[in-house]
Design a protein around this motif. Structure first.
Motif, short mmCIF file in Angstrom:
data_model
loop_
_atom_site.label_atom_id
_atom_site.label_comp_id
_atom_site.label_asym_id
_atom_site.label_seq_id
_atom_site.Cartn_x
_atom_site.Cartn_y
_atom_site.Cartn_z
N ARG A 100 -10.80 8.67 -25.32
CA ARG A 100 -10.30 9.48 -24.21
C ARG A 100 -8.81 9.21 -23.95
NH1 ARG A 100 -15.64 8.29 -20.58
NH2 ARG A 100 -16.95 9.97 -21.42
N ALA A 101 -8.43 7.93 -24.00
CA ALA A 101 -7.02 7.59 -23.80
C ALA A 101 -6.15 8.19 -24.89
CB ALA A 101 -6.86 6.07 -23.78
N LYS A 102 -6.68 8.19 -26.13
CA LYS A 102 -5.92 8.77 -27.24
C LYS A 102 -5.75 10.28 -27.07
CE LYS A 102 -3.87 8.43 -31.22
NZ LYS A 102 -2.57 7.72 -31.34
N VAL A 103 -6.80 10.97 -26.60
CA VAL A 103 -6.74 12.41 -26.36
C VAL A 103 -5.70 12.73 -25.28
CG1 VAL A 103 -7.99 14.39 -25.43
CG2 VAL A 103 -9.07 12.91 -27.13
N THR A 104 -5.73 11.93 -24.21
CA THR A 104 -4.75 12.14 -23.13
C THR A 104 -3.32 11.96 -23.64
OG1 THR A 104 -6.36 11.35 -21.51
CG2 THR A 104 -4.05 11.35 -20.85
N GLU A 105 -3.12 10.94 -24.47
CA GLU A 105 -1.79 10.68 -25.03
C GLU A 105 -1.33 11.83 -25.91
OE1 GLU A 105 0.35 7.42 -28.02
OE2 GLU A 105 -1.67 7.07 -27.23
N LEU A 106 -2.24 12.35 -26.74
CA LEU A 106 -1.89 13.45 -27.63
C LEU A 106 -1.58 14.73 -26.83
CD1 LEU A 106 -4.47 12.91 -30.50
CD2 LEU A 106 -2.01 12.55 -30.62
N GLN A 107 -2.37 14.94 -25.79
CA GLN A 107 -2.11 16.12 -24.95
C GLN A 107 -0.74 16.04 -24.30
OE1 GLN A 107 -5.51 15.98 -22.36
NE2 GLN A 107 -6.68 17.46 -23.59
N ALA A 108 -0.36 14.84 -23.84
CA ALA A 108 0.96 14.67 -23.23
C ALA A 108 2.07 14.91 -24.25
CB ALA A 108 1.07 13.26 -22.64
N GLU A 109 1.88 14.41 -25.47
CA GLU A 109 2.87 14.63 -26.52
C GLU A 109 2.99 16.12 -26.86
OE1 GLU A 109 1.78 12.29 -29.87
OE2 GLU A 109 2.32 10.37 -28.93
N ASN A 110 1.85 16.82 -26.87
CA ASN A 110 1.85 18.25 -27.16
C ASN A 110 2.61 19.03 -26.09
OD1 ASN A 110 1.15 20.59 -28.61
ND2 ASN A 110 -0.66 20.92 -27.31
N THR A 111 2.40 18.66 -24.84
CA THR A 111 3.11 19.32 -23.74
C THR A 111 4.61 19.07 -23.84
OG1 THR A 111 1.17 19.06 -22.31
CG2 THR A 111 3.29 19.44 -21.22
N ALA A 112 4.98 17.84 -24.15
CA ALA A 112 6.41 17.51 -24.29
C ALA A 112 7.05 18.30 -25.42
CB ALA A 112 6.57 16.01 -24.51
N LEU A 113 6.33 18.45 -26.53
CA LEU A 113 6.85 19.21 -27.66
C LEU A 113 7.06 20.68 -27.30
CD1 LEU A 113 4.81 17.67 -30.62
CD2 LEU A 113 7.28 17.50 -30.26
N ARG A 114 6.11 21.25 -26.54
CA ARG A 114 6.23 22.64 -26.13
C ARG A 114 7.47 22.83 -25.23
NH1 ARG A 114 0.03 24.51 -24.67
NH2 ARG A 114 -0.74 24.52 -26.84
N LEU A 115 7.68 21.89 -24.32
CA LEU A 115 8.86 21.98 -23.46
C LEU A 115 10.14 21.86 -24.27
CD1 LEU A 115 7.67 19.78 -20.43
CD2 LEU A 115 7.95 22.28 -20.48
N ARG A 116 10.12 20.99 -25.25
CA ARG A 116 11.29 20.82 -26.10
C ARG A 116 11.59 22.09 -26.88
NH1 ARG A 116 16.17 18.99 -26.60
NH2 ARG A 116 16.75 18.41 -28.74
N VAL A 117 10.53 22.74 -27.41
CA VAL A 117 10.70 24.00 -28.15
C VAL A 117 11.27 25.07 -27.23
CG1 VAL A 117 9.48 25.87 -29.30
CG2 VAL A 117 8.96 23.50 -29.88
N SER A 118 10.78 25.13 -25.98
CA SER A 118 11.29 26.13 -25.02
C SER A 118 12.77 25.91 -24.74
CB SER A 118 10.49 26.04 -23.72
OG SER A 118 9.13 26.37 -23.95
N ASP A 119 13.15 24.65 -24.58
CA ASP A 119 14.57 24.34 -24.33
C ASP A 119 15.44 24.77 -25.51
OD1 ASP A 119 13.93 23.31 -21.88
OD2 ASP A 119 13.90 21.21 -22.56
N LEU A 120 14.96 24.49 -26.71
CA LEU A 120 15.74 24.87 -27.90
C LEU A 120 15.88 26.39 -28.01
CD1 LEU A 120 14.31 22.32 -30.51
CD2 LEU A 120 16.60 22.32 -29.50
N GLN A 121 14.80 27.11 -27.69
CA GLN A 121 14.87 28.58 -27.75
C GLN A 121 15.87 29.13 -26.73
OE1 GLN A 121 10.77 29.70 -27.20
NE2 GLN A 121 10.37 29.80 -29.43
N ALA A 122 15.88 28.53 -25.54
CA ALA A 122 16.83 28.96 -24.49
C ALA A 122 18.26 28.72 -24.92
CB ALA A 122 16.51 28.26 -23.18
N GLN A 123 18.50 27.55 -25.51
CA GLN A 123 19.84 27.23 -25.97
C GLN A 123 20.29 28.17 -27.08
OE1 GLN A 123 19.91 23.09 -27.12
NE2 GLN A 123 19.27 22.38 -25.07
N LEU A 124 19.34 28.51 -27.96
CA LEU A 124 19.66 29.42 -29.07
C LEU A 124 20.03 30.82 -28.52
CD1 LEU A 124 19.81 29.94 -32.09
CD2 LEU A 124 17.35 30.46 -32.06
#
Length: 282
Positions: free
Chosen positions: A252-276
């Motif tokens: 369960r802890a590993k799933v929570t960690e992966l979900q947090a990483e996935n959310t962070a990656l999505r935010l990062r992709v959104s930021d890059l798209q805005a900058q582009l």
């Protein structure tokens, strides 16, 4: 002199191998029977092989009485102690004899406790004091043997390790007679015999009848089967192994960690798209 051979006593200790019997016969023919045969009354207790060889060749021999025997149990315990001290006795035989000794002593103590009067049934102390003569008359002829309460006690009596005692107990309980005979004959080691004893009886018999090489293979199969992890055994049955509480918490802890990483990656992709987009419009 009348000497009675009790078949039960003669068979109480494993017989000599043919080679050992031939060696004893050559020794008696060359040097004579130097050790006296031990009797209880007219019953032969120790020296069955020597007695048979002397009878066969007309060799003279001496006898000695053991006046301390009071029962067949005393005879058995004496025979066991005699053979436990002999170097020619195999590890398996010594273990079997020590286990027999434990049973005899335990049975004797159980009977003694059962026959002892309860404290309320004892006479007053003044009347209960026996005279010296009665003490001497009632004293046992054979000292009470020390009980073998643990595997360590048995191992010490048999000059074995506790692990060897465990293997001998397993062989006695689970090994097919053919495997036991192979062990006594030296065809298989104590360790291998204990491993083979864990196999189905028919497989044990087949391996013993096939000979030394097949017994070794059977022992290897038994050891390999024991080493298989439990997860493989469960998987073979087509079932999933149930996870423990600790494992569930870790997952369960590993799933929570992966979900947090996935959310962070999505935010990062959104930021890059805005900058582009900003760079393109400029």
């Amino acid at each position: 002199m009348q000497i009675t051979v009790n078949p039960e006593l003669k068979a109480y200790i494993d017989p000599l191998t043919p080679d050992e019997h031939d060696a004893l016969e050559r020794s008696l023919l060359a040097e004579g029977c130097r050790d006296a045969l031990v009797l209880w009354g007219d019953v032969l207790v120790d020296g069955h092989n020597r007695y048979g060889i002397c009878q066969k060749h007309g060799l003279p021999f001496e006898t000695v009485q053991n006046p301390r025997f009071q029962s067949m149990e005393d005879v058995h315990l004496w025979m066991i102690d005699q053979h436990l001290g002999r170097r020619s006795v195999s590890d398996f035989q010594r273990g079997v004899l020590a286990l027999r000794k434990r049973e005899i002593i335990a049975d004797r103590r159980t009977r003694l406790l059962a026959s002892s009067p309860a404290p309320q049934d004892l006479p007053p102390e003044a009347d209960a004091m026996p005279s010296p003569a009665s003490v001497d008359a009632a004293a046992p002829a054979v000292p009470e043997a020390r009980p073998l309460n643990s595997r360590e006690d048995i191992a010490k009596a048999a000059r074995l390790s506790s692990g060897q005692v465990v293997m001998i107990e397993k062989i006695q309980k689970q090994a097919a007679p053919e495997v036991v005979e192979a062990l006594k004959a030296g065809t298989i080691s104590l360790n291998a015999a204990a491993a083979v004893a864990g196999l189905p009886e028919e497989e044990q018999k087949a391996a013993a009848l096939a000979g030394k090489d097949e017994l070794k293979l059977a022992a290897k199969r038994a050891r390999d089967a024991k080493k298989k992890p439990q997860a493989e055994a469960v998987e073979a049955d087509g079932e999933e192994a149930p996870a423990s509480t600790d494992e569930l918490q870790t997952l369960r802890a590993k799933v929570t960690e992966l979900q947090a990483e996935n959310t962070a990656l999505r935010l990062r992709v959104s930021d890059l798209q805005a900058q582009l987009e900003e760079a393109t419009s400029a």
